[in-house]
Design a protein around this motif. Structure first.
Motif, PDB file in Angstrom:
ATOM      1  N   HIS A   1       0.808  -1.213   0.000  1.00  0.00           N
ATOM      2  CA  HIS A   1       0.000   0.000   0.000  1.00  0.00           C
ATOM      3  C   HIS A   1       0.847   1.271   0.000  1.00  0.00           C
ATOM      4  CE1 HIS A   1      -4.341   0.724   0.274  1.00  0.00           C
ATOM      5  NE2 HIS A   1      -4.040   1.866   0.840  1.00  0.00           N
ATOM      6  N   PHE A   2       1.968   1.219  -0.707  1.00  0.00           N
ATOM      7  CA  PHE A   2       2.928   2.321  -0.767  1.00  0.00           C
ATOM      8  C   PHE A   2       3.626   2.581   0.574  1.00  0.00           C
ATOM      9  CE2 PHE A   2       0.446   4.459  -4.497  1.00  0.00           C
ATOM     10  CZ  PHE A   2       1.034   3.588  -5.409  1.00  0.00           C
ATOM     11  N   TRP A   3       3.633   1.596   1.463  1.00  0.00           N
ATOM     12  CA  TRP A   3       4.394   1.672   2.710  1.00  0.00           C
ATOM     13  C   TRP A   3       5.449   0.572   2.714  1.00  0.00           C
ATOM     14  CZ3 TRP A   3       3.895   5.211   6.691  1.00  0.00           C
ATOM     15  CH2 TRP A   3       2.732   5.998   6.706  1.00  0.00           C
ATOM     16  N   TRP A   4       6.577   0.836   3.368  1.00  0.00           N
ATOM     17  CA  TRP A   4       7.590  -0.173   3.635  1.00  0.00           C
ATOM     18  C   TRP A   4       7.380  -0.707   5.049  1.00  0.00           C
ATOM     19  CZ3 TRP A   4      11.350  -1.102  -0.193  1.00  0.00           C
ATOM     20  CH2 TRP A   4      11.389  -0.158  -1.231  1.00  0.00           C
ATOM     21  N   GLY A   5       7.558  -2.011   5.230  1.00  0.00           N
ATOM     22  CA  GLY A   5       7.369  -2.590   6.555  1.00  0.00           C
ATOM     23  C   GLY A   5       8.520  -3.488   6.954  1.00  0.00           C
ATOM     24  N   GLN A   6       8.621  -3.711   8.254  1.00  0.00           N
ATOM     25  CA  GLN A   6       9.668  -4.570   8.785  1.00  0.00           C
ATOM     26  C   GLN A   6       9.108  -5.382   9.950  1.00  0.00           C
ATOM     27  OE1 GLN A   6      12.919  -5.033   7.684  1.00  0.00           O
ATOM     28  NE2 GLN A   6      12.898  -6.729   9.164  1.00  0.00           N
ATOM     29  N   ARG A   7       9.077  -6.692   9.790  1.00  0.00           N
ATOM     30  CA  ARG A   7       8.671  -7.552  10.905  1.00  0.00           C
ATOM     31  C   ARG A   7       9.701  -7.467  12.016  1.00  0.00           C
ATOM     32  NH1 ARG A   7       4.785 -11.556   9.595  1.00  0.00           N
ATOM     33  NH2 ARG A   7       4.271 -11.666   7.365  1.00  0.00           N
ATOM     34  N   ARG A   8       9.218  -7.412  13.245  1.00  0.00           N
ATOM     35  CA  ARG A   8      10.108  -7.412  14.399  1.00  0.00           C
ATOM     36  C   ARG A   8       9.861  -8.684  15.192  1.00  0.00           C
ATOM     37  NH1 ARG A   8      11.883  -2.285  15.688  1.00  0.00           N
ATOM     38  NH2 ARG A   8      13.506  -3.388  16.872  1.00  0.00           N
ATOM     39  N   GLU A   9      10.249  -8.714  16.419  1.00  0.00           N
ATOM     40  CA  GLU A   9      10.103  -9.916  17.235  1.00  0.00           C
ATOM     41  C   GLU A   9       8.635 -10.224  17.489  1.00  0.00           C
ATOM     42  OE1 GLU A   9      11.656 -11.635  21.572  1.00  0.00           O
ATOM     43  OE2 GLU A   9      12.366  -9.704  20.812  1.00  0.00           O
ATOM     44  N   GLY A  10       8.282 -11.493  17.400  1.00  0.00           N
ATOM     45  CA  GLY A  10       6.895 -11.913  17.638  1.00  0.00           C
ATOM     46  C   GLY A  10       5.963 -11.362  16.580  1.00  0.00           C
ATOM     47  N   THR A  11       4.890 -10.737  17.027  1.00  0.00           N
ATOM     48  CA  THR A  11       3.905 -10.182  16.093  1.00  0.00           C
ATOM     49  C   THR A  11       4.121  -8.693  15.828  1.00  0.00           C
ATOM     50  OG1 THR A  11       2.350  -9.734  17.907  1.00  0.00           O
ATOM     51  CG2 THR A  11       2.174 -11.880  16.797  1.00  0.00           C
ATOM     52  N   ASP A  12       5.167  -8.124  16.400  1.00  0.00           N
ATOM     53  CA  ASP A  12       5.415  -6.691  16.238  1.00  0.00           C
ATOM     54  C   ASP A  12       5.955  -6.382  14.841  1.00  0.00           C
ATOM     55  OD1 ASP A  12       4.645  -6.074  18.862  1.00  0.00           O
ATOM     56  OD2 ASP A  12       6.662  -6.518  19.632  1.00  0.00           O
ATOM     57  N   TYR A  13       5.710  -5.172  14.404  1.00  0.00           N
ATOM     58  CA  TYR A  13       6.259  -4.705  13.136  1.00  0.00           C
ATOM     59  C   TYR A  13       6.349  -3.185  13.172  1.00  0.00           C
ATOM     60  CZ  TYR A  13       1.292  -3.840  12.073  1.00  0.00           C
ATOM     61  OH  TYR A  13      -0.022  -3.399  12.110  1.00  0.00           O
ATOM     62  N   ASP A  14       7.298  -2.666  12.429  1.00  0.00           N
ATOM     63  CA  ASP A  14       7.417  -1.231  12.199  1.00  0.00           C
ATOM     64  C   ASP A  14       7.089  -0.969  10.734  1.00  0.00           C
ATOM     65  OD1 ASP A  14       8.393  -0.911  14.820  1.00  0.00           O
ATOM     66  OD2 ASP A  14      10.475  -1.189  14.158  1.00  0.00           O
ATOM     67  N   PHE A  15       6.748   0.255  10.415  1.00  0.00           N
ATOM     68  CA  PHE A  15       6.505   0.597   9.021  1.00  0.00           C
ATOM     69  C   PHE A  15       6.986   2.021   8.775  1.00  0.00           C
ATOM     70  CE2 PHE A  15       2.626   1.262  11.462  1.00  0.00           C
ATOM     71  CZ  PHE A  15       2.185   2.526  11.097  1.00  0.00           C
ATOM     72  N   SER A  16       7.221   2.323   7.510  1.00  0.00           N
ATOM     73  CA  SER A  16       7.794   3.629   7.196  1.00  0.00           C
ATOM     74  C   SER A  16       7.447   4.080   5.793  1.00  0.00           C
ATOM     75  CB  SER A  16       9.323   3.597   7.356  1.00  0.00           C
ATOM     76  OG  SER A  16       9.892   2.599   6.539  1.00  0.00           O
TER      77      SER A  16
ATOM     78  N   LYS B   1       5.015  -0.568  18.726  1.00  0.00           N
ATOM     79  CA  LYS B   1       5.362  -1.147  20.028  1.00  0.00           C
ATOM     80  C   LYS B   1       5.933  -0.099  20.963  1.00  0.00           C
ATOM     81  CE  LYS B   1       8.605  -4.354  22.204  1.00  0.00           C
ATOM     82  NZ  LYS B   1       9.718  -5.325  21.981  1.00  0.00           N
ATOM     83  N   ASN B   2       6.782   0.776  20.431  1.00  0.00           N
ATOM     84  CA  ASN B   2       7.467   1.769  21.257  1.00  0.00           C
ATOM     85  C   ASN B   2       6.766   3.118  21.300  1.00  0.00           C
ATOM     86  OD1 ASN B   2       9.915   0.167  21.948  1.00  0.00           O
ATOM     87  ND2 ASN B   2      10.189   0.176  19.723  1.00  0.00           N
ATOM     88  N   GLN B   3       5.649   3.227  20.564  1.00  0.00           N
ATOM     89  CA  GLN B   3       4.895   4.481  20.504  1.00  0.00           C
ATOM     90  C   GLN B   3       5.773   5.643  20.042  1.00  0.00           C
ATOM     91  OE1 GLN B   3       1.257   5.164  21.423  1.00  0.00           O
ATOM     92  NE2 GLN B   3       1.577   3.145  20.497  1.00  0.00           N
ATOM     93  N   VAL B   4       6.610   5.353  19.042  1.00  0.00           N
ATOM     94  CA  VAL B   4       7.587   6.324  18.551  1.00  0.00           C
ATOM     95  C   VAL B   4       7.361   6.595  17.069  1.00  0.00           C
ATOM     96  CG1 VAL B   4      10.037   6.645  17.990  1.00  0.00           C
ATOM     97  CG2 VAL B   4       9.371   5.851  20.265  1.00  0.00           C
ATOM     98  N   VAL B   5       7.461   7.863  16.690  1.00  0.00           N
ATOM     99  CA  VAL B   5       7.480   8.293  15.293  1.00  0.00           C
ATOM    100  C   VAL B   5       8.732   9.133  15.085  1.00  0.00           C
ATOM    101  CG1 VAL B   5       6.350   9.686  13.507  1.00  0.00           C
ATOM    102  CG2 VAL B   5       4.961   8.310  15.086  1.00  0.00           C
TER     103      VAL B   5
ATOM    104  N   ALA C   1      14.182   3.738  18.534  1.00  0.00           N
ATOM    105  CA  ALA C   1      12.824   3.529  19.028  1.00  0.00           C
ATOM    106  C   ALA C   1      12.803   2.524  20.166  1.00  0.00           C
ATOM    107  CB  ALA C   1      11.913   3.082  17.884  1.00  0.00           C
ATOM    108  N   ASP C   2      13.573   1.439  20.026  1.00  0.00           N
ATOM    109  CA  ASP C   2      13.610   0.423  21.079  1.00  0.00           C
ATOM    110  C   ASP C   2      14.177   0.991  22.373  1.00  0.00           C
ATOM    111  OD1 ASP C   2      12.543  -1.492  19.389  1.00  0.00           O
ATOM    112  OD2 ASP C   2      14.470  -2.433  18.926  1.00  0.00           O
ATOM    113  N   ARG C   3      15.225   1.777  22.272  1.00  0.00           N
ATOM    114  CA  ARG C   3      15.811   2.388  23.476  1.00  0.00           C
ATOM    115  C   ARG C   3      14.840   3.350  24.138  1.00  0.00           C
ATOM    116  NH1 ARG C   3      20.883   0.722  25.731  1.00  0.00           N
ATOM    117  NH2 ARG C   3      21.883  -0.484  24.091  1.00  0.00           N
ATOM    118  N   LEU C   4      14.187   4.169  23.317  1.00  0.00           N
ATOM    119  CA  LEU C   4      13.218   5.103  23.870  1.00  0.00           C
ATOM    120  C   LEU C   4      12.026   4.384  24.480  1.00  0.00           C
ATOM    121  CD1 LEU C   4      13.281   7.805  21.042  1.00  0.00           C
ATOM    122  CD2 LEU C   4      14.235   8.016  23.350  1.00  0.00           C
ATOM    123  N   GLY C   5      11.619   3.303  23.846  1.00  0.00           N
ATOM    124  CA  GLY C   5      10.505   2.525  24.395  1.00  0.00           C
ATOM    125  C   GLY C   5      10.860   1.858  25.706  1.00  0.00           C
ATOM    126  N   ALA C   6      12.097   1.411  25.828  1.00  0.00           N
ATOM    127  CA  ALA C   6      12.509   0.690  27.032  1.00  0.00           C
ATOM    128  C   ALA C   6      12.634   1.610  28.234  1.00  0.00           C
ATOM    129  CB  ALA C   6      13.860  -0.002  26.779  1.00  0.00           C
TER     130      ALA C   6
END
Length: 401
Positions: free
Chosen positions: A336-351, A365-369, A392-397
């Motif tokens: 859908h004109f987005w790039w995505g990346q599967r992360r651990e488990g069911t998580d994913y980021d998109f850009s 997951k990290n509530q980060v943009v 994002a992971d560091r900020l989320g943690a």
């Protein structure tokens, strides 16, 4: 061969090459529009200042639009970056890599905002292919409004001229186009014969898309990133809504989402007046970040207004039904004109990603943009994406509860 004969031979060869070049240019002038050839000869490769070289259509912010709430915590962002990129300091690294604007949001608040290399907060940065992700959103809004019946409609339902030119276009759906999976022929180089050059510099992109798009293979078989996809989608959107794409953006996304400042969409030419759908949205880095926040918040604007359904957000960005891209990276996908990346488990980021290093990165997951605009990549995308993820992971943690 004597020196005199050698000189004569070289002279004849030079004259022959010159005549061949002049003949090629003459033929090109017959085959291609003069404005197109002039652009390819004078503009060269695309750059961020092209927003000032092409005409544009204004996209107005809503009266009284407000900025996003801020909870500045730049030192926390700098520490997180230093942990991800040892030996580097965030501000200096961004500046050295030709960054213009860099904005980090967490939980809907601006925690870091900085501008470099002469760029200022209210300056508009160009998006390049980040515009494609916005365009996909505009299609979803047209579906929700009943202007487009289904993403599984054949493109010929809206653009019947394509059927008349090649009946195989009936097999291509809007979803194929949005997923860059339509089987369209495309060449990136060289200019002026390449499709990459044409889709960027052609002075009548409607005519280009309707008359010069060619099918290379059946849809759904091979993923091929190319700019004919957004041109055809933009034509569908223009016809189904009965208005310029920039006006649809203004009325159904920019103003309802509460973007803080007006933007613009570059056009192919004054005469044609068709948006450069592959690349042309120009806006503040803050508002590109706000676009990412809209998706992080499942289609809700900051004031609680429903702009896009949560179902549409997931359908556009999740790995479900996406085109896998293992050639780029394990777990990577496109949809859908987005790039995505599967992360651990069911998580994913998109850009959303644009040429020369434009990014809108979203980590649910990290509530980060993270939004970045720049003059050049500086470092390759293979460096930017893991950096965004690690940051994002560091900020989320270490986020406050």
């Amino acid at each position: 061969m004597s020196p005199i004969d050698l000189k004569r031979g070289l002279r004849r060869a030079a004259i022959g090459l010159l005549l061949l070049l002049l003949l090629s240019l003459g033929l090109a002038w017959v085959v291609y529009p003069t404005a197109y050839l002039w652009r390819t000869l004078t503009l060269g490769d695309s750059d961020v200042d092209d927003q000032f070289r092409f005409p544009s259509r204004e996209v107005r912010a809503a009266p009284g639009a407000r900025e996003m709430p801020a909870a500045p915590d730049p030192q926390r962002v700098r520490r997180a970056f230093a942990a991800v990129m040892p030996g580097q300091e965030l501000d200096a690294w961004l500046a050295a890599n030709t960054t213009q604007g860099f904005v980090v949001l967490q939980r809907g608040r601006v925690i870091y905002e900085a501008y470099f290399n002469g760029h200022r907060r209210d300056d508009r940065a160009t998006s390049f292919s980040v515009a494609k992700s916005v365009l996909g959103t505009l299609v979803d809004l047209a579906v929700a409004d009943g202007r487009i019946a289904s993403l599984d409609d054949p493109v010929t339902k809206y653009l019947p001229e394509l059927r008349q030119r090649d009946a195989r276009f009936e097999q291509i759906t809007l979803r194929h186009l949005l997923n860059m999976h339509a089987g369209l022929h495309y060449t990136e180089y060289p200019f002026p014969t390449s499709d990459g050059s044409k889709t960027y510099c052609w002075p009548d992109l409607r005519q280009l898309a309707l008359q010069r798009t060619a099918i290379g293979q059946p849809p759904g078989q091979v993923w091929l990133y190319n700019n004919y996809h957004p041109l055809l989608i933009g034509l569908v959107l223009e016809r189904s809504t009965g208005m310029p794409v920039a006006h649809w953006l203004e009325q159904h996304l920019w103003q309802p989402a509460g973007m803080g400042a007006s933007a613009s969409w570059s056009l192919d030419s004054e005469r044609s007046g068709f948006e450069k759908l592959e690349s042309g949205i120009n806006a503040r880095t803050l508002d590109f970040a706000r676009f990412g926040q809209l998706f992080l918040d499942q289609g809700l604007a900051l004031d609680g207004r429903r702009v896009l359904s949560a179902k549409a957000v997931r359908a556009a960005t999740s790995p479900d039904g996406a085109v896998p891209l293992p050639q780029y990276r394990a777990g990577a996908y496109y949809k859908h004109f987005w790039w995505g990346q599967r992360r651990e488990g069911t998580d994913y980021d998109f850009s959303a990603r644009g040429n020369h290093g434009q990014f809108v990165f979203v980590s649910p997951k990290n509530q980060v943009v993270i939004a970045r605009n720049a003059r050049e990549y500086g470092v390759p995308p293979r460096v930017w994406m893991p950096m965004f993820e690690g940051l994002a992971d560091r900020l989320g943690a270490d986020a406050a509860p």
